[in-house]
Design an enzyme around this catalytic site. Structure first.
Site, short mmCIF file in Angstrom:
data_model
loop_
_atom_site.label_atom_id
_atom_site.label_comp_id
_atom_site.label_asym_id
_atom_site.label_seq_id
_atom_site.Cartn_x
_atom_site.Cartn_y
_atom_site.Cartn_z
N GLY A 195 0.82 -1.22 0.00
CA GLY A 195 0.00 0.00 0.00
C GLY A 195 0.84 1.26 0.00
N ARG A 209 3.94 6.01 1.83
CA ARG A 209 4.52 7.37 1.88
C ARG A 209 3.98 8.20 0.73
NH1 ARG A 209 10.33 6.66 -1.03
NH2 ARG A 209 9.79 4.73 -2.04
N LYS A 249 4.17 12.19 -3.15
CA LYS A 249 5.04 11.10 -2.67
C LYS A 249 5.99 11.71 -1.63
CE LYS A 249 7.82 7.37 -4.66
NZ LYS A 249 8.35 6.81 -5.91
N ASP A 278 8.71 6.04 7.75
CA ASP A 278 8.32 7.35 8.27
C ASP A 278 7.35 8.09 7.36
OD1 ASP A 278 9.97 7.95 6.17
OD2 ASP A 278 11.44 9.08 7.34
N ARG A 318 3.49 13.52 -8.32
CA ARG A 318 3.57 12.58 -9.43
C ARG A 318 2.24 12.54 -10.17
NH1 ARG A 318 5.77 6.58 -8.34
NH2 ARG A 318 3.90 6.28 -7.09
N ARG A 322 -1.78 -1.24 -9.95
CA ARG A 322 -0.60 -2.08 -10.09
C ARG A 322 -1.03 -3.54 -10.17
NH1 ARG A 322 3.24 1.23 -7.10
NH2 ARG A 322 2.19 3.17 -6.59
N ASP A 373 4.33 -4.91 -7.36
CA ASP A 373 3.70 -3.65 -6.89
C ASP A 373 4.26 -2.45 -7.64
OD1 ASP A 373 5.90 -4.71 -5.22
OD2 ASP A 373 5.87 -2.72 -4.33
N ASN A 374 5.34 -2.65 -8.38
CA ASN A 374 5.90 -1.55 -9.18
C ASN A 374 5.62 -1.77 -10.66
OD1 ASN A 374 6.85 -0.45 -6.81
ND2 ASN A 374 8.88 -1.35 -7.01
N ASP A 394 7.33 4.05 -10.29
CA ASP A 394 8.13 3.84 -9.07
C ASP A 394 9.62 3.81 -9.37
OD1 ASP A 394 5.90 3.98 -7.55
OD2 ASP A 394 6.09 2.01 -6.64
P1 AMP Z 1 8.99 0.98 -3.09
O1 AMP Z 1 10.28 0.34 -2.76
O2 AMP Z 1 9.06 2.45 -3.23
O3 AMP Z 1 8.29 0.34 -4.24
O4 AMP Z 1 8.06 0.76 -1.79
C1 AMP Z 1 7.66 -0.49 -1.33
C2 AMP Z 1 6.69 -0.31 -0.19
O5 AMP Z 1 7.33 0.32 0.92
C3 AMP Z 1 5.49 0.56 -0.52
O6 AMP Z 1 4.38 0.03 0.16
C4 AMP Z 1 5.88 1.90 0.04
O7 AMP Z 1 4.76 2.70 0.34
C5 AMP Z 1 6.64 1.50 1.29
N1 AMP Z 1 7.61 2.51 1.70
C6 AMP Z 1 8.77 2.82 1.08
N2 AMP Z 1 9.40 3.81 1.74
C7 AMP Z 1 8.63 4.16 2.79
C8 AMP Z 1 8.74 5.14 3.84
N3 AMP Z 1 9.78 5.95 3.94
N4 AMP Z 1 7.73 5.19 4.73
C9 AMP Z 1 6.67 4.37 4.65
N5 AMP Z 1 6.51 3.45 3.70
C10 AMP Z 1 7.48 3.33 2.77
MG MG Z 2 6.66 0.89 -5.13
#
Ligand code: AMP
Ligand code: MG
Length: 504
Positions: free
Chosen positions: A101, A104, A124, A136, A187, A194, A263-264, A273
């Site tokens: 989900g 961030r 984002k 965070d 964005r 996805r 998810d990407n 992403d």
């Molecule tokens: P990503 O690697 O950007 O595709 O993110 C994978 C998952 O981790 C997604 O569900 C993002 O929303 C979550 N995520 C990545 N970075 C953060 C962050 N700093 N705080 C909270 N969730 C994160």
């Molecule tokens: Mg992602």
């Protein structure tokens, strides 16, 4: 019947500075969490994409105003916005995670562009949501700048991609391996649906949710599928075709996504992403940049196979929706998976033919392309420069030396060039025509990693000149821009970036 007052309509148009027209927010509540962005301490706009704003029918001057910047930072909720964090699941490096989900990110809402297309506007780095897990909810400025530069470069290169409307520094620090300045990216995407969104409902055996999601995806991205005998199978076919084309396009420009998790993987077929992504300098099929991709799962040459794997996961989710008995549905799903392979190969060959200045299709083209790539890998030739130099060579505006010099083994290039010339002679064109066609697909400027890193390092110190300049150069990747020739150069050994980080 309400009477429409033209003046009232005009006023509504002005007061709703971003004319939101939200559809995702009307889906059942289990599709998302309604959550507002968390305000940041001291937002400052460092980039606003005027051309994109205009294409969306938004007023760039409004977005640059204090009110606009507050919206882009998440400090103010725009009229008409229905902010939410989308639920999704996903296979990360092959392992299924039932709940990911938007941890961030917050979807502010959708707008209908003057072109009639619908776009998501998402922040984002906008603070925690129910999906943040241990994160965070914030983004460091570096990844914001990287996504801005690379996504806009991809758009200028002509690839399907999400876009970047704005970047803001938050005036706050985020804790990563060290303290870093924070940022928020705005964005724009055809949608944020996805493969992992489908996996979320499939994992919960929520067939009704799955059907609603599939209907939504069809109406938003594949309206023709609604008319098909089996609309859900037609949806699957549509996604397969777009993803095959997308990954073929990545291969043709030397792009490595870096985290090609389900998810990407966008249902709309856009690159989405941008994390530890990279463009190759020297060509090698096994090139990997992402620091977390230790096995090379998402290496350059693995991308088509991985995309097909991701598509298979989508097929599994959709299986209960396909018409007919399960075995028959499974057979049809596998047929669609097969179309991914043929579609990919056709797109790959057509694309590389264009890169080599070939107008007709011949049986030996695949060998010619493969032979060049093998020699480039062996000779450490720069991917982008090789194809651009061949484009100049075909036009007579450069000598063989300009290509030969890119290979450590010059004779190896010569041997290939002999066969290439022979092949070109079978379909005579004027040098100008051939060169122009090649230059239109072989970019001169790509977001080279060392340039992106330099722009990030300067921006972290409050200097955005390099960021601005890089965006300007990359907006016209196929044009000769003599004033910016330094941006064509591969890195010096000491400038070379061998690893990229997702920075989450
Ligand atoms: P990503 O690697 O950007 O595709 O993110 C994978 C998952 O981790 C997604 O569900 C993002 O929303 C979550 N995520 C990545 N970075 C953060 C962050 N700093 N705080 C909270 N969730 C994160
Ligand atoms: Mg992602």
């Amino acid at each position: 019947m309400p009477v429409s007052h033209p003046q009232a309509v005009a006023e509504a148009g002005i007061s709703g500075r971003i004319p939101f027209d939200n559809t995702y927010a009307a889906l059942p509540e289990r599709f998302f969490q309604r959550v507002e962005p968390t305000p940041v301490a001291a937002p400052r706009l460092i980039a606003l994409n005027d051309a994109l704003a205009e294409a969306l029918g938004l007023d760039p001057e409004f977005l640059k105003s204090p009110e606009g910047v507050a919206i882009l930072a998440g400090n103010r909720i725009a009229e008409g916005s229905a902010p939410l964090a989308q639920a999704y699941a996903g296979h990360q490096f092959g392992n299924f995670v039932p709940q990911l989900g938007d941890g961030r990110a917050v979807l502010l809402g959708e707008v209908l562009a003057p072109s009639g297309e619908r776009f998501d506007i998402q922040l984002k780095g906008s603070g925690p949501t129910r999906f943040s897990r241990r994160g965070d909810g914030r983004a460091a400025l570096g990844p914001v700048i990287r996504e801005y530069i690379v996504s806009e470069a991809m758009a200028a290169l002509g690839l399907p991609t999400t876009r970047s409307l704005a970047a803001v520094t938050s005036g706050e620090q985020v804790v990563r391996e060290r303290m870093l300045p924070g940022g928020v990216l705005t964005r724009v995407a055809s949608s944020h649906l996805r493969v992992g969104t489908f996996e979320y409902f499939a994992a919960r055996e929520d067939i009704e949710g799955l059907r609603l999601l599939a209907d939504y995806a069809i109406s938003r991205h594949y309206p023709d599928a609604a008319e098909a005998a089996d609309p859900y199978l037609a949806l699957f076919e549509g996604v397969a075709a777009r993803l095959a084309d997308l990954v073929a396009r990545w291969m043709q420009i030397g792009f490595i996504h870096g985290v090609l998790n389900t998810d990407n993987t966008s249902i709309a077929g856009e690159t989405i992403d941008y994390g530890p992504c990279a463009f190759m300098d020297a060509y090698h099929p096994r090139k990997v940049f992402s620091s977390i991709d230790r096995q090379g799962r998402y290496a350059y040459q693995n991308q088509p196979g991985i995309m097909k794997w991701n598509l298979a996961r989508l097929g599994e989710c959709l299986l209960p929706l396909f018409s007919g008995e399960r075995d028959a549905a499974l057979a049809k799903a596998n047929d669609v998976l097969g179309t991914f392979g043929t579609g990919y190969k056709a797109a790959y060959l057509a694309g590389f033919r264009r890169k080599l200045g070939l107008f007709d299709a011949h049986a030996d083209d695949e060998a010619l392309i493969g032979d060049l790539l093998a020699r480039m890998a062996e000779g450490g030739a720069d991917f982008t420069l090789t194809f651009r130099a061949l484009s100049e060579l075909a036009g007579g505006t450069a000598t063989d030396d300009s290509v030969r010099d890119l290979f450590s083994d010059k004779a190896s290039y010569d041997a290939w060039a002999f066969v290439w010339r022979e092949r070109l002679s079978r379909e005579p064109r004027t040098p100008q025509e051939r060169s122009a066609a090649m230059k239109a697909v072989n970019p001169k400027y790509i977001p080279r990693n060392h340039r992106v890193e330099a722009a990030i390092a300067a921006a972290e110190l409050g200097q955005c000149d390099l960021f601005d300049e890089l965006n300007r150069v990359l907006a016209r990747p196929y044009d000769d821009q003599p004033a910016f020739d330094r941006y064509c150069a591969p890195p010096q050994p000491e400038e070379e970036v061998t690893q990229t980080f997702c920075g989450t």
